[in-house]
Design a protein around this motif. Structure first.
Motif, PDB file in Angstrom:
ATOM      1  N   SER A  97      -6.396  -3.069   8.105  1.00 17.28           N
ATOM      2  CA  SER A  97      -7.558  -3.058   7.296  1.00 17.28           C
ATOM      3  C   SER A  97      -7.343  -2.508   6.005  1.00 17.28           C
ATOM      4  CB  SER A  97      -8.516  -2.461   7.764  1.00 17.28           C
ATOM      5  OG  SER A  97      -9.113  -2.873   9.078  1.00 17.28           O
ATOM      6  N   LEU A  98      -6.651  -1.288   6.135  1.00 13.91           N
ATOM      7  CA  LEU A  98      -6.337  -0.658   4.833  1.00 13.91           C
ATOM      8  C   LEU A  98      -5.336  -1.421   3.911  1.00 13.91           C
ATOM      9  CD1 LEU A  98      -6.144   3.124   6.344  1.00 13.91           C
ATOM     10  CD2 LEU A  98      -7.738   2.161   4.530  1.00 13.91           C
TER      11      LEU A  98
ATOM     12  N   ASP B  61      -2.390   5.121  -2.614  1.00 12.02           N
ATOM     13  CA  ASP B  61      -3.736   4.571  -2.540  1.00 12.02           C
ATOM     14  C   ASP B  61      -4.526   5.178  -1.305  1.00 12.02           C
ATOM     15  OD1 ASP B  61      -2.994   2.137  -4.132  1.00 12.02           O
ATOM     16  OD2 ASP B  61      -1.412   1.809  -2.666  1.00 12.02           O
ATOM     17  N   LEU B  62      -3.627   5.628  -0.412  1.00  5.99           N
ATOM     18  CA  LEU B  62      -4.106   6.214   0.731  1.00  5.99           C
ATOM     19  C   LEU B  62      -3.518   7.740   1.180  1.00  5.99           C
ATOM     20  CD1 LEU B  62      -5.516   6.044   3.631  1.00  5.99           C
ATOM     21  CD2 LEU B  62      -3.345   5.055   4.507  1.00  5.99           C
ATOM     22  N   VAL B  63      -4.385   8.694   1.419  1.00  6.40           N
ATOM     23  CA  VAL B  63      -4.034  10.038   1.696  1.00  6.40           C
ATOM     24  C   VAL B  63      -4.377  10.110   3.242  1.00  6.40           C
ATOM     25  CG1 VAL B  63      -4.069  12.401   1.474  1.00  6.40           C
ATOM     26  CG2 VAL B  63      -3.990  10.935  -0.451  1.00  6.40           C
ATOM     27  N   VAL B  64      -3.320  10.452   4.072  1.00 12.05           N
ATOM     28  CA  VAL B  64      -3.681  10.779   5.362  1.00 12.05           C
ATOM     29  C   VAL B  64      -3.490  12.338   5.996  1.00 12.05           C
ATOM     30  CG1 VAL B  64      -2.918  10.303   8.112  1.00 12.05           C
ATOM     31  CG2 VAL B  64      -2.630   8.573   6.174  1.00 12.05           C
ATOM     32  N   LEU B  65      -4.670  12.842   6.328  1.00  7.28           N
ATOM     33  CA  LEU B  65      -4.438  14.152   7.040  1.00  7.28           C
ATOM     34  C   LEU B  65      -4.426  14.188   8.373  1.00  7.28           C
ATOM     35  CD1 LEU B  65      -6.331  14.641   4.247  1.00  7.28           C
ATOM     36  CD2 LEU B  65      -6.854  16.430   5.103  1.00  7.28           C
ATOM     37  N   PRO B  66      -3.296  14.531   8.985  1.00  5.18           N
ATOM     38  CA  PRO B  66      -2.651  14.232  10.137  1.00  5.18           C
ATOM     39  C   PRO B  66      -3.337  15.183  11.272  1.00  5.18           C
ATOM     40  CG  PRO B  66      -0.994  15.526   9.152  1.00  5.18           C
ATOM     41  CD  PRO B  66      -2.029  15.342   8.131  1.00  5.18           C
TER      42      PRO B  66
ATOM     43  N   HIS C   6      -8.730  12.783  -5.621  1.00  3.60           N
ATOM     44  CA  HIS C   6      -8.310  11.467  -5.400  1.00  3.60           C
ATOM     45  C   HIS C   6      -9.605  10.796  -4.519  1.00  3.60           C
ATOM     46  CE1 HIS C   6      -5.794   8.473  -3.387  1.00  3.60           C
ATOM     47  NE2 HIS C   6      -6.505   8.870  -2.070  1.00  3.60           N
ATOM     48  N   ALA C   7     -10.180  11.577  -3.833  1.00  4.25           N
ATOM     49  CA  ALA C   7     -11.391  11.119  -2.968  1.00  4.25           C
ATOM     50  C   ALA C   7     -12.710  10.896  -3.801  1.00  4.25           C
ATOM     51  CB  ALA C   7     -12.163  12.048  -1.936  1.00  4.25           C
ATOM     52  N   ASP C   8     -12.780  11.541  -5.014  1.00  3.97           N
ATOM     53  CA  ASP C   8     -13.576  11.487  -5.832  1.00  3.97           C
ATOM     54  C   ASP C   8     -13.727  10.160  -7.036  1.00  3.97           C
ATOM     55  OD1 ASP C   8     -15.332  13.701  -5.275  1.00  3.97           O
ATOM     56  OD2 ASP C   8     -14.304  15.190  -6.717  1.00  3.97           O
ATOM     57  N   LYS C   9     -12.315   9.756  -7.005  1.00  2.67           N
ATOM     58  CA  LYS C   9     -11.965   8.699  -7.774  1.00  2.67           C
ATOM     59  C   LYS C   9     -12.025   7.470  -7.001  1.00  2.67           C
ATOM     60  CE  LYS C   9      -8.687  10.735 -10.916  1.00  2.67           C
ATOM     61  NZ  LYS C   9      -7.139  11.010 -10.914  1.00  2.67           N
ATOM     62  N   GLY C  10     -12.379   7.778  -5.700  1.00  6.58           N
ATOM     63  CA  GLY C  10     -12.545   6.399  -4.773  1.00  6.58           C
ATOM     64  C   GLY C  10     -11.300   6.045  -4.006  1.00  6.58           C
ATOM     65  N   GLY C  11     -10.311   6.821  -4.189  1.00  2.00           N
ATOM     66  CA  GLY C  11      -8.971   6.880  -3.428  1.00  2.00           C
ATOM     67  C   GLY C  11      -9.261   6.937  -1.742  1.00  2.00           C
TER      68      GLY C  11
ATOM     69  N   MET D 188       0.802  -1.086  -0.030  1.00  2.00           N
ATOM     70  CA  MET D 188      -0.023   0.002  -0.190  1.00  2.00           C
ATOM     71  C   MET D 188       0.928   1.327  -0.004  1.00  2.00           C
ATOM     72  SD  MET D 188      -2.992   1.059   2.669  1.00  2.00           S
ATOM     73  CE  MET D 188      -1.745   1.514   4.171  1.00  2.00           C
ATOM     74  N   LYS D 189       0.755   1.879  -0.909  1.00  2.00           N
ATOM     75  CA  LYS D 189       1.477   3.319  -1.077  1.00  2.00           C
ATOM     76  C   LYS D 189       0.556   4.475  -0.122  1.00  2.00           C
ATOM     77  CE  LYS D 189       1.364   2.586  -5.359  1.00  2.00           C
ATOM     78  NZ  LYS D 189       1.285   2.764  -6.901  1.00  2.00           N
ATOM     79  N   SER D 190       1.304   5.224   0.395  1.00  2.00           N
ATOM     80  CA  SER D 190       0.517   6.311   1.053  1.00  2.00           C
ATOM     81  C   SER D 190       1.259   7.710   1.244  1.00  2.00           C
ATOM     82  CB  SER D 190       0.283   5.888   2.674  1.00  2.00           C
ATOM     83  OG  SER D 190       1.740   5.686   3.078  1.00  2.00           O
ATOM     84  N   ALA D 191       0.374   8.502   1.493  1.00  2.00           N
ATOM     85  CA  ALA D 191       0.934  10.020   1.429  1.00  2.00           C
ATOM     86  C   ALA D 191       0.350  10.637   2.954  1.00  2.00           C
ATOM     87  CB  ALA D 191       0.520  10.884   0.469  1.00  2.00           C
ATOM     88  N   VAL D 192       1.196  11.531   3.442  1.00  2.90           N
ATOM     89  CA  VAL D 192       0.705  12.187   4.552  1.00  2.90           C
ATOM     90  C   VAL D 192       1.000  13.773   4.109  1.00  2.90           C
ATOM     91  CG1 VAL D 192       1.273  12.796   7.119  1.00  2.90           C
ATOM     92  CG2 VAL D 192       1.743  10.659   6.113  1.00  2.90           C
TER      93      VAL D 192
END
Lengths: 79, 220
Positions: free
Chosen positions: B214-215, B43-48, B75-80, B1-5
């Protein structure tokens, strides 16, 4: 042109800060105080002299940033 | 899983999120500055959590005006997947990605303590590794975590199984004890407690791991 924007919580939205202020006032002996609601005042200085245009601009500002219309309402006063 | 903060000025939990994601996924997340306008392929964006822009005007209000928010909405609109923790939850409500608002705690005090939560919903990419009804312990640290939405919205959230976490002993006055909610498409989660602080036994608990596990399962 100067404008003042009043931002307050909508009716029915609980205001814990207002409640605490009310309790404190009662504690100071101001027994006549019932419900207290608090809010914000924002003063703006604007260029231009068209009052209607200014009001429309400020309305857009409130909708986009100054107020969270889920919980807050606003009033605009031009001076 | 690739993520961004996302890194906002004064959001001080970005490194906690970075550490937890690195530990849980084995890959360091991209740290994305709020002035950037594009997200890396993740795949995942985190707002800390934290106090972006010093909570000026309203908590989350200024962060919502950041350049990067456009890319997050796309990203969210596309289902991310988007995970908003604490201040991140506040930003997501300001952005309209989640309904309602976070108001001042009913007791007016900043609360920083572990709380017991019930996992209400396991039909989501964020909670599938928990059991429905499971009690978990995750710390909170907020002054404005009092969830508010009008009655219709609350009924809708409950009816659609979008109330994911509930406080067992409501600490902040949140409507219907709500601690975390999903958006309609179930790919955006906002919660006030800090799961990234409880993924390592050395830090007092591991109940937050379930969200990351889970993610990983859902998005890898």
């Amino acid at each position: 042109m100067k404008a003042r924007v009043f931002i307050t919580l909508k009716n029915g939205v609980l205001d814990p800060q207002g409640k605490a202020i009310g309790h404190a006032l009662n504690g100071l002996g101001f027994g006549s105080v019932g419900e207290v609601r608090q809010g914000k005042v924002i003063d703006l200085e604007l260029s231009g002299s068209d009052a209607e245009a200014a009001k429309a601009d400020i309305k857009a500002m409130c909708e986009k940033l100054l107020a969270n219309t889920v919980i807050e309402k606003y009033e605009i006063e031009l001076k | 899983m690739k993520s961004a903060v996302i890194v906002f000025p004064a959001a001080n939990c970005d490194r906690d999120a970075q550490t937890a994601l690195t530990q849980m996924t084995g890959k360091a997340p991209h740290m994305v500055w709020h002035q950037d306008s594009e997200l890396p392929d993740v795949d995942l964006v985190v707002l800390p959590g934290g106090f972006s822009y010093g909570d000026y005007l309203r908590c989350g209000a200024m962060a919502n005006q950041s350049n990067i928010m456009g890319a997050i909405k796309t990203h969210a609109d596309k289902g991310g997947a988007v995970l908003g923790i604490c201040n991140g939850f506040q930003v997501l409500t300001e952005a309209g990605l989640l309904p309602g608002a976070l108001m001042r705690n009913a007791g007016l005090k900043f609360l920083c303590k572990p709380v017991a939560l019930t996992v209400e919903e396991t039909q989501s990419s964020f909670t599938r590794k928990y059991d429905k009804g499971q009690e978990i312990h995750i710390p909170i640290a907020h002054g404005e975590g009092n969830y508010y939405a009008d009655e219709n919205t609350l009924d809708r959230l409950e009816g659609e199984g979008r109330v994911v976490f509930r406080y067992r002993d409501n600490p902040n006055g949140s409507a219907r004890d709500i601690a975390g909610i999903l958006n309609e498409k179930r790919n955006v989660l906002g919660l006030m407690p800090h799961p990234e602080r409880v993924v390592d036994d050395a830090l007092g608990g591991i109940d937050g791991r379930g969200i990351f596990q889970s993610l990983i399962e859902a998005l890898s």
